[in-house]
Design a protein around this motif. Structure first.
Motif, PDB file in Angstrom:
ATOM      1  N   LEU A  38       0.804  -1.228   0.000  1.00 26.75           N
ATOM      2  CA  LEU A  38       0.000   0.000   0.000  1.00 26.75           C
ATOM      3  C   LEU A  38       0.835   1.276   0.000  1.00 26.75           C
ATOM      4  N   GLN A  39       2.143   1.160   0.150  1.00 27.14           N
ATOM      5  CA  GLN A  39       2.986   2.348   0.137  1.00 27.14           C
ATOM      6  C   GLN A  39       2.927   3.078  -1.208  1.00 27.14           C
ATOM      7  N   CYS A  40       2.743   2.329  -2.267  1.00 28.19           N
ATOM      8  CA  CYS A  40       2.701   2.914  -3.618  1.00 28.19           C
ATOM      9  C   CYS A  40       1.257   3.196  -4.000  1.00 28.19           C
ATOM     10  N   ARG A  41       0.978   4.444  -4.363  1.00 28.86           N
ATOM     11  CA  ARG A  41      -0.413   4.795  -4.658  1.00 28.86           C
ATOM     12  C   ARG A  41      -0.918   4.101  -5.921  1.00 28.86           C
ATOM     13  N   ARG A  42      -0.074   3.913  -6.891  1.00 25.97           N
ATOM     14  CA  ARG A  42      -0.542   3.249  -8.108  1.00 25.97           C
ATOM     15  C   ARG A  42      -0.980   1.813  -7.815  1.00 25.97           C
ATOM     16  N   ARG A  43      -0.322   1.168  -6.877  1.00 25.48           N
ATOM     17  CA  ARG A  43      -0.781  -0.173  -6.484  1.00 25.48           C
ATOM     18  C   ARG A  43      -2.119  -0.076  -5.769  1.00 25.48           C
ATOM     19  N   ARG A  44      -2.268   0.938  -4.949  1.00 27.44           N
ATOM     20  CA  ARG A  44      -3.560   1.112  -4.267  1.00 27.44           C
ATOM     21  C   ARG A  44      -4.674   1.348  -5.283  1.00 27.44           C
ATOM     22  N   LEU A  45      -4.389   2.142  -6.305  1.00 27.46           N
ATOM     23  CA  LEU A  45      -5.412   2.421  -7.314  1.00 27.46           C
ATOM     24  C   LEU A  45      -5.733   1.180  -8.141  1.00 27.46           C
ATOM     25  N   VAL A  46      -4.729   0.352  -8.382  1.00 32.85           N
ATOM     26  CA  VAL A  46      -4.999  -0.919  -9.064  1.00 32.85           C
ATOM     27  C   VAL A  46      -5.963  -1.763  -8.247  1.00 32.85           C
ATOM     28  N   LEU A  47      -5.690  -1.885  -6.951  1.00 29.41           N
ATOM     29  CA  LEU A  47      -6.559  -2.674  -6.077  1.00 29.41           C
ATOM     30  C   LEU A  47      -7.931  -2.046  -5.934  1.00 29.41           C
ATOM     31  N   GLN A  92       5.881  -2.930 -16.250  1.00 25.05           N
ATOM     32  CA  GLN A  92       7.221  -3.387 -15.892  1.00 25.05           C
ATOM     33  C   GLN A  92       7.389  -3.676 -14.406  1.00 25.05           C
ATOM     34  N   SER A  93       6.606  -3.003 -13.555  1.00 22.04           N
ATOM     35  CA  SER A  93       6.890  -3.105 -12.130  1.00 22.04           C
ATOM     36  C   SER A  93       5.700  -3.555 -11.288  1.00 22.04           C
ATOM     37  N   HIS A  94       4.666  -2.735 -11.227  1.00 21.86           N
ATOM     38  CA  HIS A  94       3.640  -2.918 -10.200  1.00 21.86           C
ATOM     39  C   HIS A  94       2.804  -4.183 -10.401  1.00 21.86           C
ATOM     40  N   LEU A  95       2.307  -4.403 -11.604  1.00 22.43           N
ATOM     41  CA  LEU A  95       1.477  -5.595 -11.821  1.00 22.43           C
ATOM     42  C   LEU A  95       2.278  -6.889 -11.680  1.00 22.43           C
ATOM     43  N   PRO A  96       3.483  -6.994 -12.233  1.00 16.42           N
ATOM     44  CA  PRO A  96       4.271  -8.216 -11.980  1.00 16.42           C
ATOM     45  C   PRO A  96       4.559  -8.441 -10.497  1.00 16.42           C
ATOM     46  N   LYS A  97       4.821  -7.358  -9.750  1.00 13.00           N
ATOM     47  CA  LYS A  97       5.076  -7.497  -8.314  1.00 13.00           C
ATOM     48  C   LYS A  97       3.845  -8.018  -7.585  1.00 13.00           C
ATOM     49  N   LEU A  98       2.681  -7.460  -7.881  1.00 19.35           N
ATOM     50  CA  LEU A  98       1.452  -7.923  -7.240  1.00 19.35           C
ATOM     51  C   LEU A  98       1.140  -9.368  -7.632  1.00 19.35           C
ATOM     52  N   ASP A  99       1.441  -9.725  -8.869  1.00 18.80           N
ATOM     53  CA  ASP A  99       1.214 -11.097  -9.317  1.00 18.80           C
ATOM     54  C   ASP A  99       2.171 -12.062  -8.622  1.00 18.80           C
ATOM     55  N   GLU A 100       3.403 -11.643  -8.436  1.00 13.98           N
ATOM     56  CA  GLU A 100       4.386 -12.483  -7.762  1.00 13.98           C
ATOM     57  C   GLU A 100       4.000 -12.759  -6.320  1.00 13.98           C
ATOM     58  N   GLU A 101       3.393 -11.779  -5.676  1.00 14.76           N
ATOM     59  CA  GLU A 101       2.958 -11.957  -4.289  1.00 14.76           C
ATOM     60  C   GLU A 101       1.619 -12.686  -4.188  1.00 14.76           C
ATOM     61  N   GLY A 102       1.017 -13.017  -5.324  1.00 14.39           N
ATOM     62  CA  GLY A 102      -0.271 -13.702  -5.307  1.00 14.39           C
ATOM     63  C   GLY A 102      -1.439 -12.792  -4.978  1.00 14.39           C
ATOM     64  N   ILE A 103      -1.209 -11.465  -5.010  1.00  9.53           N
ATOM     65  CA  ILE A 103      -2.275 -10.521  -4.661  1.00  9.53           C
ATOM     66  C   ILE A 103      -3.232 -10.347  -5.830  1.00  9.53           C
ATOM     67  N   ILE A 104      -2.725 -10.457  -7.048  1.00  7.15           N
ATOM     68  CA  ILE A 104      -3.547 -10.450  -8.248  1.00  7.15           C
ATOM     69  C   ILE A 104      -3.063 -11.566  -9.160  1.00  7.15           C
ATOM     70  N   ASP A 123      -9.068  -4.612   0.789  1.00 12.39           N
ATOM     71  CA  ASP A 123     -10.265  -3.819   0.568  1.00 12.39           C
ATOM     72  C   ASP A 123     -10.509  -2.802   1.678  1.00 12.39           C
ATOM     73  N   ARG A 124     -10.224  -3.171   2.899  1.00 11.43           N
ATOM     74  CA  ARG A 124     -10.514  -2.286   4.037  1.00 11.43           C
ATOM     75  C   ARG A 124      -9.634  -1.040   4.058  1.00 11.43           C
ATOM     76  N   TYR A 125      -8.525  -1.060   3.326  1.00 12.16           N
ATOM     77  CA  TYR A 125      -7.576   0.061   3.368  1.00 12.16           C
ATOM     78  C   TYR A 125      -7.746   1.017   2.182  1.00 12.16           C
ATOM     79  N   LEU A 126      -8.765   0.830   1.376  1.00 19.80           N
ATOM     80  CA  LEU A 126      -8.886   1.583   0.123  1.00 19.80           C
ATOM     81  C   LEU A 126     -10.002   2.623   0.139  1.00 19.80           C
ATOM     82  N   ASP A 127     -10.610   2.857   1.300  1.00 18.36           N
ATOM     83  CA  ASP A 127     -11.762   3.759   1.349  1.00 18.36           C
ATOM     84  C   ASP A 127     -11.397   5.200   1.008  1.00 18.36           C
ATOM     85  N   GLU A 128     -10.178   5.616   1.316  1.00 15.48           N
ATOM     86  CA  GLU A 128      -9.796   7.004   1.093  1.00 15.48           C
ATOM     87  C   GLU A 128      -9.401   7.289  -0.356  1.00 15.48           C
ATOM     88  N   GLU A 129      -9.270   6.266  -1.158  1.00 15.42           N
ATOM     89  CA  GLU A 129      -8.929   6.474  -2.559  1.00 15.42           C
ATOM     90  C   GLU A 129     -10.186   6.834  -3.359  1.00 15.42           C
TER      91      GLU A 129
END
Length: 226
Positions: A38-47, A92-104, A123-129
């Motif tokens: 969740l540190q990266c906003r683009r990952r938060r927006l993807v989720l 190049q970065s965010h989606l492969p990383k999330l896929d590697e962690e099994g998050i997507i 899901d519980r951490y995305l209300d402010e986006e």
């Protein structure tokens, strides 16, 4: 003589239970893992996008919506460079990383993104986006439509009272007024004994002037009715 039995390898149930527990703990994301993602906003927006849409979804759709949010604009108004910067970072970065962690689940060759069981943990951490739904309005709102109609009505009135129409009416009235004044002077002069202007000529000038005034009034009325 008693028959000897071959030793049978016993199964340590305690060891199996420990292995299962370790596996379960490995499958669960720790709080540090979640916060790191969740540190990266683009990952938060993807989720956030995956939270609000039925998956699978296209990676290009996620890209466009994130770029629109980052630049505070609509998808239709995005520039190609704004899309490209987000696309490269996700690809190049965010989606492969999330896929590697099994998050997507990210099928990079097809450009398809899907949720997994681990996605629910965020899901519980995305209300402010901001919402990532496709709510770009292309049709004018009722208030805007009323303002447009008002502007059109104003334009119609401006056309009816255009400078050309006002100038023509003003010139006609001025000419008629001057002619009326001359006719009145000639008529009064003709009534004076010894005047060089015959009475008939004065009457004719007055009649022509009256016709000019009537014509100017009709022209002005016609312009207003257009």
């Amino acid at each position: 003589m008693s028959a000897s039995k071959d030793p049978v390898e016993s199964t340590d149930t305690t060891e199996i239970a420990d292995d299962a527990t370790e596996t379960d703990e490995t499958d669960e994301l720790t709080r540090d893992d979640i916060f790191h993602v969740l540190q990266c906003r683009r990952r938060r927006l993807v989720l956030k996008y995956l939270q609000e849409h039925d998956t699978p979804v296209k990676m290009t759709d996620i890209t466009e919506k994130i770029a629109a949010v980052e630049h505070d604009t609509t998808v239709a108004a995005l520039k190609s460079q704004e899309r490209q910067r987000v696309y490269i970072a996700l690809y190049q970065s965010h989606l492969p990383k999330l896929d590697e962690e099994g998050i997507i689940q990210y099928q990079q060759n097809r450009g398809i993104v899907e949720r997994t069981e681990r996605t629910d943990a965020f899901d519980r951490y995305l209300d402010e986006e901001p919402s990532m739904r496709d709510d770009d309005a292309t049709e004018p709102q009722p208030a805007d439509a009323e303002r447009d109609e008002g502007a059109q009505d104003t334009g119609a009135d401006d056309h009816a009272w255009s400078p050309l129409a006002l100038g023509g009416a003003g010139f006609g009235l001025a000419l008629g007024g001057a002619g009326f004044g001359l006719a009145l002077a000639a008529l009064l002069g003709a009534m004076v004994p010894g005047s060089p202007v015959p009475l008939g000529v004065s009457v004719a000038i007055a009649a022509v002037t009256a016709v000019a005034l009537v014509a100017a009034g009709v022209a002005g009325k016609f312009r207003r009715e257009e």
